[in-house]
Motif scaffolding. Sequence first.
Motif, PDB file in Angstrom:
ATOM      1  N   GLU A  71       3.089   5.108 -21.978  1.00 41.02           N
ATOM      2  CA  GLU A  71       3.589   6.468 -21.732  1.00 41.02           C
ATOM      3  C   GLU A  71       4.581   6.887 -22.808  1.00 41.02           C
ATOM      4  OE1 GLU A  71       3.757   7.329 -17.023  1.00 41.02           O
ATOM      5  OE2 GLU A  71       4.843   5.524 -17.650  1.00 41.02           O
ATOM      6  N   MET A  72       5.445   5.966 -23.199  1.00 40.30           N
ATOM      7  CA  MET A  72       6.424   6.294 -24.220  1.00 40.30           C
ATOM      8  C   MET A  72       5.750   6.520 -25.568  1.00 40.30           C
ATOM      9  SD  MET A  72       9.013   6.550 -22.395  1.00 40.30           S
ATOM     10  CE  MET A  72       9.787   7.329 -23.796  1.00 40.30           C
ATOM     11  N   ARG A  73       4.713   5.744 -25.861  1.00 39.18           N
ATOM     12  CA  ARG A  73       3.978   5.936 -27.110  1.00 39.18           C
ATOM     13  C   ARG A  73       3.323   7.324 -27.134  1.00 39.18           C
ATOM     14  NH1 ARG A  73       1.491   1.666 -26.909  1.00 39.18           N
ATOM     15  NH2 ARG A  73       2.773   0.411 -28.313  1.00 39.18           N
ATOM     16  N   GLN A  74       2.780   7.744 -26.010  1.00 36.61           N
ATOM     17  CA  GLN A  74       2.162   9.071 -25.931  1.00 36.61           C
ATOM     18  C   GLN A  74       3.211  10.164 -26.139  1.00 36.61           C
ATOM     19  OE1 GLN A  74       0.393   8.790 -22.037  1.00 36.61           O
ATOM     20  NE2 GLN A  74      -1.558   7.997 -22.822  1.00 36.61           N
ATOM     21  N   ALA A  75       4.383   9.973 -25.536  1.00 33.69           N
ATOM     22  CA  ALA A  75       5.458  10.957 -25.697  1.00 33.69           C
ATOM     23  C   ALA A  75       5.917  11.027 -27.141  1.00 33.69           C
ATOM     24  CB  ALA A  75       6.628  10.601 -24.783  1.00 33.69           C
ATOM     25  N   GLN A  76       6.014   9.869 -27.795  1.00 35.22           N
ATOM     26  CA  GLN A  76       6.431   9.833 -29.191  1.00 35.22           C
ATOM     27  C   GLN A  76       5.382  10.471 -30.096  1.00 35.22           C
ATOM     28  OE1 GLN A  76       9.595   7.656 -30.447  1.00 35.22           O
ATOM     29  NE2 GLN A  76       9.899   8.830 -28.595  1.00 35.22           N
ATOM     30  N   THR A  77       4.125  10.258 -29.765  1.00 40.26           N
ATOM     31  CA  THR A  77       3.047  10.870 -30.550  1.00 40.26           C
ATOM     32  C   THR A  77       3.124  12.391 -30.450  1.00 40.26           C
ATOM     33  OG1 THR A  77       1.612   8.957 -30.251  1.00 40.26           O
ATOM     34  CG2 THR A  77       0.544  11.032 -30.843  1.00 40.26           C
ATOM     35  N   HIS A  78       3.430  12.892 -29.254  1.00 42.49           N
ATOM     36  CA  HIS A  78       3.592  14.338 -29.065  1.00 42.49           C
ATOM     37  C   HIS A  78       4.731  14.870 -29.934  1.00 42.49           C
ATOM     38  CE1 HIS A  78       3.906  18.266 -27.222  1.00 42.49           C
ATOM     39  NE2 HIS A  78       5.125  18.000 -26.781  1.00 42.49           N
ATOM     40  N   LEU A  79       5.839  14.128 -29.972  1.00 39.07           N
ATOM     41  CA  LEU A  79       6.967  14.532 -30.806  1.00 39.07           C
ATOM     42  C   LEU A  79       6.599  14.538 -32.285  1.00 39.07           C
ATOM     43  CD1 LEU A  79       9.986  12.716 -29.108  1.00 39.07           C
ATOM     44  CD2 LEU A  79       9.702  15.178 -29.395  1.00 39.07           C
ATOM     45  N   MET A  80       5.817  13.558 -32.695  1.00 42.58           N
ATOM     46  CA  MET A  80       5.380  13.491 -34.094  1.00 42.58           C
ATOM     47  C   MET A  80       4.569  14.727 -34.464  1.00 42.58           C
ATOM     48  SD  MET A  80       4.403   9.440 -34.205  1.00 42.58           S
ATOM     49  CE  MET A  80       3.757   9.412 -35.895  1.00 42.58           C
ATOM     50  N   GLU A  81       3.740  15.176 -33.532  1.00 42.40           N
ATOM     51  CA  GLU A  81       2.921  16.372 -33.783  1.00 42.40           C
ATOM     52  C   GLU A  81       3.795  17.625 -33.848  1.00 42.40           C
ATOM     53  OE1 GLU A  81       0.275  16.075 -30.509  1.00 42.40           O
ATOM     54  OE2 GLU A  81      -1.031  14.567 -31.467  1.00 42.40           O
ATOM     55  N   LEU A  82       4.750  17.733 -32.925  1.00 43.45           N
ATOM     56  CA  LEU A  82       5.676  18.861 -32.957  1.00 43.45           C
ATOM     57  C   LEU A  82       6.443  18.898 -34.276  1.00 43.45           C
ATOM     58  CD1 LEU A  82       7.410  18.949 -29.438  1.00 43.45           C
ATOM     59  CD2 LEU A  82       5.843  20.640 -30.386  1.00 43.45           C
ATOM     60  N   ALA A  83       6.926  17.732 -34.692  1.00 37.81           N
ATOM     61  CA  ALA A  83       7.712  17.637 -35.916  1.00 37.81           C
ATOM     62  C   ALA A  83       6.892  18.031 -37.134  1.00 37.81           C
ATOM     63  CB  ALA A  83       8.253  16.222 -36.075  1.00 37.81           C
ATOM     64  N   ALA A  84       5.665  17.558 -37.189  1.00 42.02           N
ATOM     65  CA  ALA A  84       4.800  17.875 -38.335  1.00 42.02           C
ATOM     66  C   ALA A  84       4.604  19.377 -38.465  1.00 42.02           C
ATOM     67  CB  ALA A  84       3.457  17.164 -38.190  1.00 42.02           C
ATOM     68  N   ASP A  85       4.446  20.056 -37.335  1.00 38.86           N
ATOM     69  CA  ASP A  85       4.268  21.515 -37.362  1.00 38.86           C
ATOM     70  C   ASP A  85       5.511  22.231 -37.876  1.00 38.86           C
ATOM     71  OD1 ASP A  85       1.691  21.316 -36.398  1.00 38.86           O
ATOM     72  OD2 ASP A  85       2.252  21.677 -34.300  1.00 38.86           O
ATOM     73  N   LEU A  86       6.674  21.561 -37.751  1.00 40.22           N
ATOM     74  CA  LEU A  86       7.942  22.161 -38.194  1.00 40.22           C
ATOM     75  C   LEU A  86       8.350  21.708 -39.587  1.00 40.22           C
ATOM     76  CD1 LEU A  86       9.943  21.736 -34.860  1.00 40.22           C
ATOM     77  CD2 LEU A  86       9.065  23.879 -35.796  1.00 40.22           C
ATOM     78  N   GLY A  87       7.517  20.869 -40.206  1.00 40.40           N
ATOM     79  CA  GLY A  87       7.835  20.384 -41.543  1.00 40.40           C
ATOM     80  C   GLY A  87       8.767  19.195 -41.574  1.00 40.40           C
ATOM     81  N   LEU A  88       8.932  18.531 -40.425  1.00 38.82           N
ATOM     82  CA  LEU A  88       9.770  17.330 -40.347  1.00 38.82           C
ATOM     83  C   LEU A  88       8.909  16.083 -40.502  1.00 38.82           C
ATOM     84  CD1 LEU A  88      11.963  18.342 -37.281  1.00 38.82           C
ATOM     85  CD2 LEU A  88      12.841  17.939 -39.588  1.00 38.82           C
TER      86      LEU A  88
END
Length: 215
Positions: A71-88
């Motif tokens: 579950e934590m890996r899935q949550a972190q993957t979601h954050l990675m996608e959000l960050a990529a969209d923001l240029g982070l």
Amino acid sequence: MLTTLTLDLVSDIACPWCAIGYIRLEQALKTLPELNVVLTWRAFELNPDKLAPQEPILPALSRKYGKSETEMRQAQTHLMELAADLGLNFSKMQQRFTCNTFDAHRLVKWADKQGQATAMKLALFNAYFGEAANVADHQVLVNCAVNAGLDADLAAAILGSTEYSQQVQDDITRYQHAGISSVPAFIVNNKYLISGAQAPQQLAAALQQIAQEMP
């Protein structure tokens, strides 16, 4: 005529939502040319125990939130996608280890004296989430200072001293006493609290409303 707001951004380098929240704030401010927002970074520690052993982030988060590592890996993957969209760059956030950020906050305070606090903060976010670097390690912190356009020798001297320790501790104590237990927290004009990394439209609307309520 410009309306000036002060904004204290309470955050920790170890908090991915703090990086996301800052970029969303930037996006919100681009839609508000009538506002002059004076930003100050404020320190907060998610892992305040300097003596705690470092451990891989997924099991640490799993224990903290009472969820499985999957579950934590899935949550972190979601954050990675959000960050990529923001240029982070969050490309190695699942490979990082827990760490104490007190010395990193000291460098942000030092960088602020030179008008480079935001550059320093972004360099630290990139090191921790993008490179899985140990942002408690002084050489890593010196490298971050250089990446922020600051002097390596001066950064090393700060880290070798106790300078800015009291300022960091004052921030942490102040916001704990104010009841803040999670970050990011946006405190506007020392009066209004906006909690969490809200969407740019929500941040913009909140800042507009605050500006309209000013005398």
